[in-house]
Design an enzyme around this catalytic site. Structure first.
Site, PDB file in Angstrom:
ATOM      1  N   GLY A  90       0.830  -1.200   0.000  1.00  0.00           N
ATOM      2  CA  GLY A  90       0.000   0.000   0.000  1.00  0.00           C
ATOM      3  C   GLY A  90       0.867   1.254   0.000  1.00  0.00           C
ATOM      4  N   SER A  91       0.403   2.288   0.663  1.00  0.00           N
ATOM      5  CA  SER A  91       1.049   3.597   0.552  1.00  0.00           C
ATOM      6  C   SER A  91       2.383   3.728   1.272  1.00  0.00           C
ATOM      7  CB  SER A  91       0.096   4.689   1.052  1.00  0.00           C
ATOM      8  OG  SER A  91      -1.012   4.784   0.170  1.00  0.00           O
ATOM      9  N   VAL A  92       2.794   2.749   2.086  1.00  0.00           N
ATOM     10  CA  VAL A  92       4.150   2.826   2.652  1.00  0.00           C
ATOM     11  C   VAL A  92       5.184   2.684   1.532  1.00  0.00           C
ATOM     12  CG1 VAL A  92       3.544   2.030   4.972  1.00  0.00           C
ATOM     13  CG2 VAL A  92       4.151   0.349   3.224  1.00  0.00           C
TER      14      VAL A  92
END
Length: 664
Positions: A409-411
């Site tokens: 995801g956004s990490v």
């Protein structure tokens, strides 16, 4: 005259040939053939070389099975029987011959070697004379006489213990109660009371009591019980014929908190033994079944002491070979057991994983998988119902989640930003116009759109990270192109096996075989997958001037090794680090809930959607990775599954914040 001479020459050749054909075998040639068969362990064929007298004392079946069994039981390898033919041998004209031979072999107890004398007897068989070996039991081993038996005596090594960085015990050698009954003194009523207390069925107890070795008055062991379970022990002892004794067992003080990391031990199975025989394992060994107990088994196990004994028929014994016991080695980890426990307790049964590292040295400080199970119960023995409950549990407590791959995801966005900055496709100050909550490159994408939560325009790199803008990073990936993006990710260790003590699944880039897949990969979706240890390592450049530090798990490993030098330039690393601080510090940052006035954190949130196609409702995994901005000695990452409808990434944000609050 010439014809006569020629005729005589031919006659002489024929006579010589006939003489050669009828020549009797020599005893040394015959013995050489016997030795060759012995070296190949062709025991059935060796029997054909035995003298009549030898065959009267042993049958072919007995001869073959005796050698085969002894060599198998003693794990004989590297067999070398040597016989050097004498240059001058006048024994062929006699009725008997005698030769010396040497034997050397490897066994379970070390090297066995000896010199022995062999006698051969000339005998007639099928109207032909030949030489036969006057075999006796001394051919097996010189000290062995008729009627003697071979036995093995073993001394089990003490298994090495597993300790954390501070010497706290993660796996130690302790004691448990072994509960049993006295044969002949139990009836069905007692069995009916004992069975539920031991989590056994009456049939299982009856089976134990009916074993062939059981006799009246003997103690029959039934089940092991933890030393902590004093109430149950008291109930069992009150039942009269029930007895207990203390026996050695592996103990795991941190129980569920470290179960997947440390694992547990158990008796070796037949299949496991077959694979390990060459390494000195025996059917009586206890070996690691999971976790580091399994990974480091050879180091922890040690080597059994073994003595090969010839038990004399007349009494007494002779030691044929002996290998002294070597205890296993202790293993010290970089793990901080109390931090491990704190992270596990903070997850409170949530499905997911957490890990912690010193980002300056690479030392792994915690590796958590949740939910979990008690490895002490695994050593004692799960009941059928307990094991079935673990296997059927929808949360899968037996799964080791910190070694598995997940969509980040956004990490992922901090990594995408690093690649774009290095390749020159991202200008950090450029304000990119992005209108609306969804975007697609053009109509060729059909009904597929990249969506975002925070709506605003224009967007530069700082805002894209602070507000976690999917569209910005989807466009950034498209600018990089498939090859450029993949090349940049490989500089962060993707697609490369991480040389780490605990085997981890290798982080994958995926195919990125379409524009949509490439765009999705830019914000951690698509086919991008990472394990949590790699995620920790991939954030270390932002604290180490762009160098990516290699994760370690053993205390004696070199710390502070650079895994990827200049994964990103020091300038770009500093730029992203400043933005990671704003993600927590700015009021609009996605991780602002983790802000602490006296303990500033930098970090990145992420929510990975798990669904088959756009438009359908899927599950969500929430991520958060963070470190102390001013003193980056602790980097913590956490992933919690099924956070949809519960705040998404804010679920791990609160948990990670609590870990830092309790640990600062």
């Amino acid at each position: 005259m010439r014809r006569v001479a020629r005729f005589m020459f031919v006659v002489l050749l024929v006579v010589a040939a006939l003489a050669g054909c009828s020549k009797e075998p020599t005893p040394q040639d015959r013995f050489s053939e016997y030795i060759a068969l012995w070296n190949k362990q062709k025991f059935d064929k060796m029997y054909d070389y035995l003298s009549k007298d030898a065959k009267q004392h042993i049958t072919k079946e007995e001869f073959t099975s005796r050698y085969t069994k002894i060599y198998k039981d003693l794990q004989i390898t590297d067999l070398k029987i040597n016989f050097k033919k004498p240059k001058e041998d006048k024994q062929a004209d006699k009725e008997q011959a005698q030769y010396s031979f040497t034997a050397k072999m490897s066994s379970i107890a070390g090297t066995i070697q000896f010199t022995q004398q062999a006698k051969l007897q000339k005998e007639e068989k099928d109207d032909k004379k030949n030489w036969y070996v006057d075999w006796h039991t001394g051919f097996i081993f010189p000290k062995m006489k008729e009627g003697d038996k071979i036995s093995l005596s073993t001394v089990a090594p003490t298994r090495g213990e597993i300790l954390d960085r501070n010497g706290n015990e993660l796996a130690v050698n302790g004691q448990v109660y072994e509960v049993g009954v006295v044969a002949g003194k139990v009836d069905e009523a007692i069995i009916a009371q004992v069975a539920p207390l031991l989590k056994m069925t009456p049939e299982q107890i009856q089976k134990a009591l009916s074993a062939s070795w059981v006799k009246p008055e003997l103690f029959v062991p039934l089940k092991k019980v933890s030393m902590d379970d004093q109430e149950r022990i008291a109930q069992l002892i009150a039942l009269g014929p029930v007895q207990t004794r203390k026996v050695g067992a592996r103990i795991y003080p941190y129980k569920e908190a470290s179960a997947q990391l440390i694992g547990y031990v158990g008796l070796i199975t037949a299949d496991e033994l077959e694979k390990r025989k060459a390494k000195g394992y025996t059917s009586r060994d206890v070996i690691g079944k999971r976790g580091l107990e399994q990974v480091l088994d050879e180091q922890l196990k040690g080597t059994s002491g073994v003595k090969i004994i010839i038990k004399k028929k007349a009494g007494g014994e002779e030691v044929l070979a002996e290998k002294l016991v070597e205890n296993g080695q202790n293993v010290k980890l970089t793990i901080d057991a109390e931090l491990q426990l704190a992270a596990f307790n903070e997850m409170n049964g949530e499905v997911g994983t957490a890990a912690a590292m010193n980002p300056m040295t690479g030392e792994t400080l915690a590796l958590v998988s949740s939910p979990s199970f008690d490895p002490n119960q695994a050593v004692i023995g799960f009941s059928a119902d307990e094991w079935k409950a673990l296997q059927d549990d929808v949360k899968k407590p037996l799964t080791t989640r910190f070694k598995q791959l997940y969509a980040p995801g956004s990490v992922m966005k901090a990594i995408t930003a690093s690649v774009g900055l290095e390749k020159g496709t991202i200008n950090p100050v450029e304000a990119v116009p992005i209108l609306g909550p969804k975007w697609q490159k053009d109509q060729s994408w059909g009904g597929y759109f990249v969506t975002r939560v925070h709506v605003g325009s224009p967007i530069n790199l700082e805002k894209a990270l602070v507000f976690s803008d999917n569209i910005y990073f989807a466009q950034a990936a498209l600018k990089l192109g498939k090859e450029g993006f993949a090349d940049g990710l490989k500089k962060f260790g993707f697609e490369e096996e991480l040389k780490y003590t605990y085997p981890l699944e290798t982080s994958q880039i995926g195919k990125m075989d379409s524009e949509i897949s490439l765009a999705d990969s830019g914000y951690g979706q698509g086919q991008i997958q990472m394990n949590i240890v790699h995620l920790l390592a991939s954030y270390t450049p932002f604290m180490n001037n762009g160098n990516m530090i290699k994760p370690t798990l053993l205390a004696d490993e070199q710390q502070g090794q650079v895994w990827k030098e200049a994964a990103v330039s020091s300038e770009h690393a500093a730029l992203i680090a400043a933005d990671l601080r704003k993600i927590v510090g700015d009021a609009g940052g996605t991780a602002h809930a983790a802000e602490m006035a006296d303990y500033p954190l930098s970090g990145k949130t992420g929510t990975a959607e798990i669904k088959k196609k756009q438009g359908e409702t899927g599950s969500e995994n929430g991520w958060f990775i963070a470190y102390n901005t001013n003193s980056p000695s602790l980097l913590v990452a956490m992933m919690v599954e099924n956070v949809q409808g519960r705040g998404g990434s804010q679920v791990p944000v609160k948990m990670v914040k609590n870990i830092f609050m309790n640990w600062k």
